[in-house]
Write a protein that holds these residues in place. Structure first.
Motif, PDB file in Angstrom:
ATOM      1  N   PRO A 137       0.893  -1.167   0.034  1.00 37.34           N
ATOM      2  CA  PRO A 137       0.014   0.023  -0.087  1.00 37.34           C
ATOM      3  C   PRO A 137       0.970   1.120  -0.014  1.00 37.34           C
ATOM      4  O   PRO A 137       2.044   1.283   0.722  1.00 37.34           O
ATOM      5  CB  PRO A 137      -0.609  -0.081   1.206  1.00 37.34           C
ATOM      6  CG  PRO A 137      -0.461  -1.471   1.649  1.00 37.34           C
ATOM      7  CD  PRO A 137       0.638  -2.202   1.256  1.00 37.34           C
ATOM      8  N   LEU A 138       0.377   2.353  -0.647  1.00 41.53           N
ATOM      9  CA  LEU A 138       1.416   3.474  -0.762  1.00 41.53           C
ATOM     10  C   LEU A 138       1.387   4.137   0.759  1.00 41.53           C
ATOM     11  O   LEU A 138       2.519   4.612   0.654  1.00 41.53           O
ATOM     12  CB  LEU A 138       0.617   4.441  -1.702  1.00 41.53           C
ATOM     13  CG  LEU A 138       1.363   4.440  -3.200  1.00 41.53           C
ATOM     14  CD1 LEU A 138       0.962   3.070  -3.880  1.00 41.53           C
ATOM     15  CD2 LEU A 138       0.809   5.661  -4.020  1.00 41.53           C
ATOM     16  N   ASN A 139       0.290   4.173   1.389  1.00 44.71           N
ATOM     17  CA  ASN A 139       0.637   4.592   2.716  1.00 44.71           C
ATOM     18  C   ASN A 139       1.522   3.997   3.765  1.00 44.71           C
ATOM     19  O   ASN A 139       1.694   4.636   4.936  1.00 44.71           O
ATOM     20  CB  ASN A 139      -0.800   4.796   3.281  1.00 44.71           C
ATOM     21  CG  ASN A 139      -1.705   3.626   3.670  1.00 44.71           C
ATOM     22  OD1 ASN A 139      -1.136   2.447   3.397  1.00 44.71           O
ATOM     23  ND2 ASN A 139      -2.868   3.729   4.284  1.00 44.71           N
ATOM     24  N   SER A 140       1.943   2.926   3.186  1.00 44.43           N
ATOM     25  CA  SER A 140       3.014   2.265   4.190  1.00 44.43           C
ATOM     26  C   SER A 140       4.416   2.265   3.492  1.00 44.43           C
ATOM     27  O   SER A 140       5.357   1.846   4.268  1.00 44.43           O
ATOM     28  CB  SER A 140       2.503   0.637   4.147  1.00 44.43           C
ATOM     29  OG  SER A 140       2.734   0.119   2.957  1.00 44.43           O
ATOM     30  N   ILE A 141       4.388   3.123   2.495  1.00 41.21           N
ATOM     31  CA  ILE A 141       5.829   3.158   1.912  1.00 41.21           C
ATOM     32  C   ILE A 141       6.737   4.340   2.488  1.00 41.21           C
ATOM     33  O   ILE A 141       6.124   5.374   2.486  1.00 41.21           O
ATOM     34  CB  ILE A 141       5.692   3.585   0.129  1.00 41.21           C
ATOM     35  CG1 ILE A 141       4.994   2.232  -0.235  1.00 41.21           C
ATOM     36  CG2 ILE A 141       7.055   3.724  -0.291  1.00 41.21           C
ATOM     37  CD1 ILE A 141       4.863   2.369  -1.987  1.00 41.21           C
ATOM     38  N   ALA A 142       8.033   3.948   2.951  1.00 37.46           N
ATOM     39  CA  ALA A 142       8.851   4.945   3.616  1.00 37.46           C
ATOM     40  C   ALA A 142       9.794   5.389   2.220  1.00 37.46           C
ATOM     41  O   ALA A 142      10.246   6.730   2.325  1.00 37.46           O
ATOM     42  CB  ALA A 142       9.507   4.394   4.764  1.00 37.46           C
ATOM     43  N   ALA A 143      10.232   4.321   1.542  1.00 34.99           N
ATOM     44  CA  ALA A 143      11.239   4.974   0.644  1.00 34.99           C
ATOM     45  C   ALA A 143      11.180   3.700  -0.403  1.00 34.99           C
ATOM     46  O   ALA A 143      10.922   2.562  -0.342  1.00 34.99           O
ATOM     47  CB  ALA A 143      12.851   5.191   1.157  1.00 34.99           C
ATOM     48  N   VAL A 144      11.940   4.204  -1.784  1.00 35.69           N
ATOM     49  CA  VAL A 144      11.876   3.122  -2.889  1.00 35.69           C
ATOM     50  C   VAL A 144      13.345   3.206  -3.321  1.00 35.69           C
ATOM     51  O   VAL A 144      13.897   4.405  -3.651  1.00 35.69           O
ATOM     52  CB  VAL A 144      10.811   3.439  -3.912  1.00 35.69           C
ATOM     53  CG1 VAL A 144      11.119   2.580  -5.076  1.00 35.69           C
ATOM     54  CG2 VAL A 144       9.459   3.508  -3.312  1.00 35.69           C
ATOM     55  N   TYR A 145      13.938   2.160  -3.330  1.00 35.70           N
ATOM     56  CA  TYR A 145      15.277   2.077  -4.124  1.00 35.70           C
ATOM     57  C   TYR A 145      15.452   1.291  -5.399  1.00 35.70           C
ATOM     58  O   TYR A 145      14.986   0.248  -5.205  1.00 35.70           O
ATOM     59  CB  TYR A 145      16.255   1.409  -3.022  1.00 35.70           C
ATOM     60  CG  TYR A 145      17.765   1.250  -3.212  1.00 35.70           C
ATOM     61  CD1 TYR A 145      18.470   2.381  -3.964  1.00 35.70           C
ATOM     62  CD2 TYR A 145      18.402  -0.140  -3.400  1.00 35.70           C
ATOM     63  CE1 TYR A 145      19.817   2.249  -4.439  1.00 35.70           C
ATOM     64  CE2 TYR A 145      19.665  -0.265  -3.958  1.00 35.70           C
ATOM     65  CZ  TYR A 145      20.275   0.903  -4.304  1.00 35.70           C
ATOM     66  OH  TYR A 145      21.772   0.732  -4.693  1.00 35.70           O
ATOM     67  N   THR A 146      15.767   2.116  -6.448  1.00 33.86           N
ATOM     68  CA  THR A 146      15.650   1.369  -7.851  1.00 33.86           C
ATOM     69  C   THR A 146      16.802   0.543  -8.097  1.00 33.86           C
ATOM     70  O   THR A 146      17.061  -0.120  -9.275  1.00 33.86           O
ATOM     71  CB  THR A 146      15.578   2.281  -8.653  1.00 33.86           C
ATOM     72  OG1 THR A 146      16.815   3.523  -8.707  1.00 33.86           O
ATOM     73  CG2 THR A 146      14.310   3.016  -8.710  1.00 33.86           C
ATOM     74  N   GLY A 147      18.034   0.231  -6.964  1.00 34.37           N
ATOM     75  CA  GLY A 147      18.681  -0.591  -7.382  1.00 34.37           C
ATOM     76  C   GLY A 147      20.391   0.047  -7.766  1.00 34.37           C
ATOM     77  O   GLY A 147      20.379   1.086  -8.111  1.00 34.37           O
ATOM     78  N   ASP A 148      21.164  -0.761  -7.703  1.00 32.46           N
ATOM     79  CA  ASP A 148      22.803  -0.222  -7.734  1.00 32.46           C
ATOM     80  C   ASP A 148      22.789  -0.172  -9.374  1.00 32.46           C
ATOM     81  O   ASP A 148      22.428  -0.998 -10.040  1.00 32.46           O
ATOM     82  CB  ASP A 148      23.807  -1.331  -7.452  1.00 32.46           C
ATOM     83  CG  ASP A 148      23.733  -1.596  -5.985  1.00 32.46           C
ATOM     84  OD1 ASP A 148      23.540  -0.661  -5.182  1.00 32.46           O
ATOM     85  OD2 ASP A 148      24.323  -2.436  -5.421  1.00 32.46           O
TER      86      ASP A 148
END
Length: 280
Positions: free
Chosen positions: A244-255
């Motif tokens: 759920p969007l309301n539980s997302i703190a951060a998004v890492y797209t990878g090395d």
């Protein structure tokens, strides 16, 4: 129902007779065809930052007709521009592309020296809601017969200046800064799905015991009544992982991920002061 009048301060037109000349200094927006200016397209940019909502009930483009050729009716079509342009430098040869017509109006000889209204509600909502970047509007006349002159942003007669009139719900405060932040997040995630479909993405979630979900970006799910996605779905070895969007703190797209310059972001609106603006 509150209403707003927004001045349109960035207008110009481009035409094929002088394909390398910028026309933004002219006090009119020329749309159509004649033997002198040949084919001409109007261009306008809209500043929607003062609208305190991500949805309006009505939006109308108001343009004053200052001249019209031929006695035949002139069809004027409004299009969504699909790439950036600068009104002070754009020319016929550098004119931006635009989508199919979203609305239209017929200009009659009797409309001379008066304002016409064009319903652009769908277009404005697509910009406010983040469905499309706000690159502005294009005006065309495909009849190859007539031309219409609309007053431009530098017209000397102020009552004829181009405007956008919008109406929105009586409680715009419902569109809070928090709602906008989720809309912005959904906008970014949808582009991650488009631009990085094969990359391994890690989504970090909120909570006292922080955790993460890893997979390739797959889908942004929206409820039938939603205006933007509410659940980010990743594929982990073929298995769907829903966050759920309301539980997302951060998004890492990878090395090794390289930022895609085609990424676009929603323009922040004016939000009422309070809890929402304190925490976002």
């Amino acid at each position: 129902m509150p209403a707003m009048n927004i001045d349109i301060t960035q207008t110009t037109f481009v035409y094929s007779a002088l394909p390398n000349k910028n026309m933004s200094s002219y006090p009119f927006i020329y749309v159509g065809t004649n033997t002198i200016r040949q084919k001409s397209t109007g261009l306008l940019q809209l500043d929607l930052s003062s609208i305190p909502s991500t949805h309006v009930d009505g939006a109308f483009l108001e343009l004053a007709v200052t001249c019209k050729t031929n006695s035949a009716v002139s069809p004027i079509y409004v299009h969504r521009v699909t790439e950036p342009f600068v009104t002070s430098s754009v020319t016929y040869n550098t004119a931006p592309a635009y989508a199919e017509a979203a609305s239209s109006v017929k200009i009659f000889p009797s409309d001379l020296y008066s304002k016409v209204k064009i319903d652009v509600t769908e277009l404005v909502n697509s910009f406010l809601g983040g469905a499309y970047p706000n690159y502005g509007l294009a005006l065309t006349n495909p009849d190859d017969l007539t031309a219409v002159y609309f007053a431009a942003d530098n017209s000397l007669y102020s009552p004829f200046l181009p405007k956008l009139t919008v109406n929105y719900a009586a409680s715009p405060e419902a569109e809070s800064a928090v709602c906008f932040s989720y809309n912005q997040l959904a906008n970014v995630l949808s582009q991650i799905i488009t631009y990085y479909p094969d990359d391994t993405v890690t989504v970090f979630t909120k909570g006292f015991a922080a955790s993460s979900v890893t997979g390739t970006p797959y889908q942004l799910y929206s409820s039938p009544d939603g205006t933007y996605g509410g659940i980010f779905i990743l594929l982990d070895s073929g298995v769907q992982q829903a966050v759920p969007l309301n539980s997302i703190a951060a998004v890492y797209t990878g090395d090794g991920t390289v930022y895609n310059p085609s990424m676009s972001y929603l323009t922040p609106q004016h939000f009422p002061e309070g809890c929402g603006t304190n925490i976002v």
